[in-house]
Design an enzyme around this catalytic site. Structure first.
Site, PDB file in Angstrom:
ATOM      1  N   LYS A  42     -48.289   1.742 -45.888  1.00 22.19           N
ATOM      2  CA  LYS A  42     -49.144   1.178 -44.837  1.00 22.19           C
ATOM      3  C   LYS A  42     -50.338   0.470 -45.458  1.00 22.19           C
ATOM      4  O   LYS A  42     -50.691  -0.644 -45.061  1.00 22.19           O
ATOM      5  CB  LYS A  42     -49.618   2.291 -43.885  1.00 22.19           C
ATOM      6  CG  LYS A  42     -48.537   2.730 -42.907  1.00 22.19           C
ATOM      7  CD  LYS A  42     -48.907   4.004 -42.185  1.00 22.19           C
ATOM      8  CE  LYS A  42     -47.748   4.481 -41.321  1.00 22.19           C
ATOM      9  NZ  LYS A  42     -47.872   5.858 -40.868  1.00 22.19           N
ATOM     10  N   GLN A  87     -52.218  10.375 -39.938  1.00 22.79           N
ATOM     11  CA  GLN A  87     -50.812  10.608 -40.269  1.00 22.79           C
ATOM     12  C   GLN A  87     -50.384  12.007 -39.805  1.00 22.79           C
ATOM     13  O   GLN A  87     -51.021  13.004 -40.140  1.00 22.79           O
ATOM     14  CB  GLN A  87     -50.630  10.469 -41.795  1.00 22.79           C
ATOM     15  CG  GLN A  87     -49.208  10.604 -42.267  1.00 22.79           C
ATOM     16  CD  GLN A  87     -48.314   9.443 -41.829  1.00 22.79           C
ATOM     17  OE1 GLN A  87     -48.706   8.285 -41.856  1.00 22.79           O
ATOM     18  NE2 GLN A  87     -47.107   9.763 -41.403  1.00 22.79           N
ATOM     19  N   ASP A  98     -51.849   3.734 -33.112  1.00 32.59           N
ATOM     20  CA  ASP A  98     -50.578   4.447 -32.985  1.00 32.59           C
ATOM     21  C   ASP A  98     -50.161   4.572 -31.523  1.00 32.59           C
ATOM     22  O   ASP A  98     -49.010   4.887 -31.227  1.00 32.59           O
ATOM     23  CB  ASP A  98     -50.721   5.861 -33.570  1.00 32.59           C
ATOM     24  CG  ASP A  98     -49.862   6.049 -34.814  1.00 32.59           C
ATOM     25  OD1 ASP A  98     -48.995   5.195 -35.056  1.00 32.59           O
ATOM     26  OD2 ASP A  98     -50.062   7.055 -35.510  1.00 32.59           O
TER      27      ASP A  98
END
Ligand code: NDP
Length: 294
Positions: free
Chosen positions: A54, A98, A121
């Site tokens: 990422k 995460q 997200d």
């Protein structure tokens, strides 16, 4: 029939290139550099790989990338303090924590603490709710990537029968919601569904997000259907080495489907591309600039 293979890697590369151009334009015309922060708690090897990828992709797109790593023993307060600092940082437009988080950290509380405008997200309940009622929202990256591939392959999805196998908050439910918003007739299947093969056989669009290697067999697939395989499962081969497979038995399903995503090289690359696209969207919304089309 042999299915068209939907090349997620190539599609993701084109999305990343487009995002790179959008970033360059924002910098030149608005002096705005979108910034993405990724928070990793602990040393989970798969998460480390994702986070590294990422960061690299973010920089390649010309954006600011910040990576915050905390010990696996980090307390809830420590993780919250990082999220709060990033919420207040005007150079950071997207925050991704995460998952999974260690047991001592309450995942929902952390996701809830992220400013919904920076929730790239799309897991915050505000974004879930906004998406459900058709308001502008940050949309979870994996289902967004799946939708983009389906639209690219099929065009208008209106009226098609879609079956989503899996009802998680991060894939199954938002995927179903996105397909419903495209006027598909949507069925969500899960571990309690009766006669799953028959349910799947009714699908013009079949999305598998289960986490069970090659569970969906060729004779579960309607001839000509579009099959999107979200699953990522590592299995051991006969020679003792490991390989990645999806939730769909690719060798069987690709003989029946009209189009199918492979694993690897299907949904996975699109997830990161959509994360970058979401970061640009978030930066534009926060700066009050018209956002580019995804
Ligand atoms: P979860 O474990 O959170 O959810 C799995 C879902 O599958 C549940 O709803 C469960 O039903 C259902 N399920 C489990 N067993 C069966 C069965 N035998 N029959 C029917 N349904 C079943 O997984 P995620 O949604 O987080 O992830 C799904 C897969 O996608 C995983 O392989 C994951 O690695 C992958 N993934 C890939 C991403 C990518 O970028 N490509 C991103 C995110 C995930 P129930 O609710 O009843 O228990």
């Amino acid at each position: 029939m042999t299915a068209d293979i939907i090349d997620g890697k190539a599609f993701a590369a084109s999305v990343r290139e487009r995002v790179g151009k959008q970033v360059a334009k924002l910098q030149a015309e608005n002096g705005l550099t979108p910034g993405l922060a990724v928070v990793l708690v602990g040393e989970d090897p798969a998460s480390l790989v994702y986070v590294r990828n990422k960061g690299k992709s973010t920089q390649e797109a010309g954006m600011k990338s910040e990576e915050i790593r905390l010990e696996a023993s980090a307390s809830q307060e420590e993780v919250l303090a990082v999220v709060n600092r990033l919420n207040a940082d005007p150079t950071i437009h997207g925050i991704l924590v995460q998952l999974p988080l260690p047991d001592q950290v309450d995942e929902m509380a952390i996701l809830d603490a992220i400013n919904p405008e920076k929730d790239v997200d799309g897991f915050h309940v505000i974004n879930t709710g906004r998406q459900a009622v058709g308001l502008p929202a940050m949309v979870p990256c994996t289902p967004l990537g799946c939708l983009m591939m389906l639209q690219d392959k099929l065009g208008d999805l209106s009226g098609l029968n879609a079956v989503v196998v899996g009802r998680s908050n991060i894939v199954g439910k938002p995927m179903a919601s996105l397909l419903l918003a495209q006027s598909c007739t949507v069925t969500i299947a899960h571990s309690r569904t009766r006669d799953l093969p028959a349910v799947c056989r009714g699908a013009d669009i079949l999305v598998a997000a289960v986490g069970r290697p090659e569970m969906i067999r060729g004779d579960w697939v309607k001839p000509g259907a579009a099959v999107i395989d979200v699953g990522i499962n590592r299995i051991e081969k006969e020679d003792g080495k490991t390989k990645l497979v999806g939730d769909v038995c690719f060798s069987e399903a690709s003989e029946v489907a009209g189009a199918i995503t492979p694993v690897p090289g299907g949904v996975g690359p699109m997830t990161i591309a959509c994360l970058l696209a979401n970061t640009v969207t978030a930066a534009c919304r926060q700066a009050g600039i018209e956002e580019p089309a995804v």
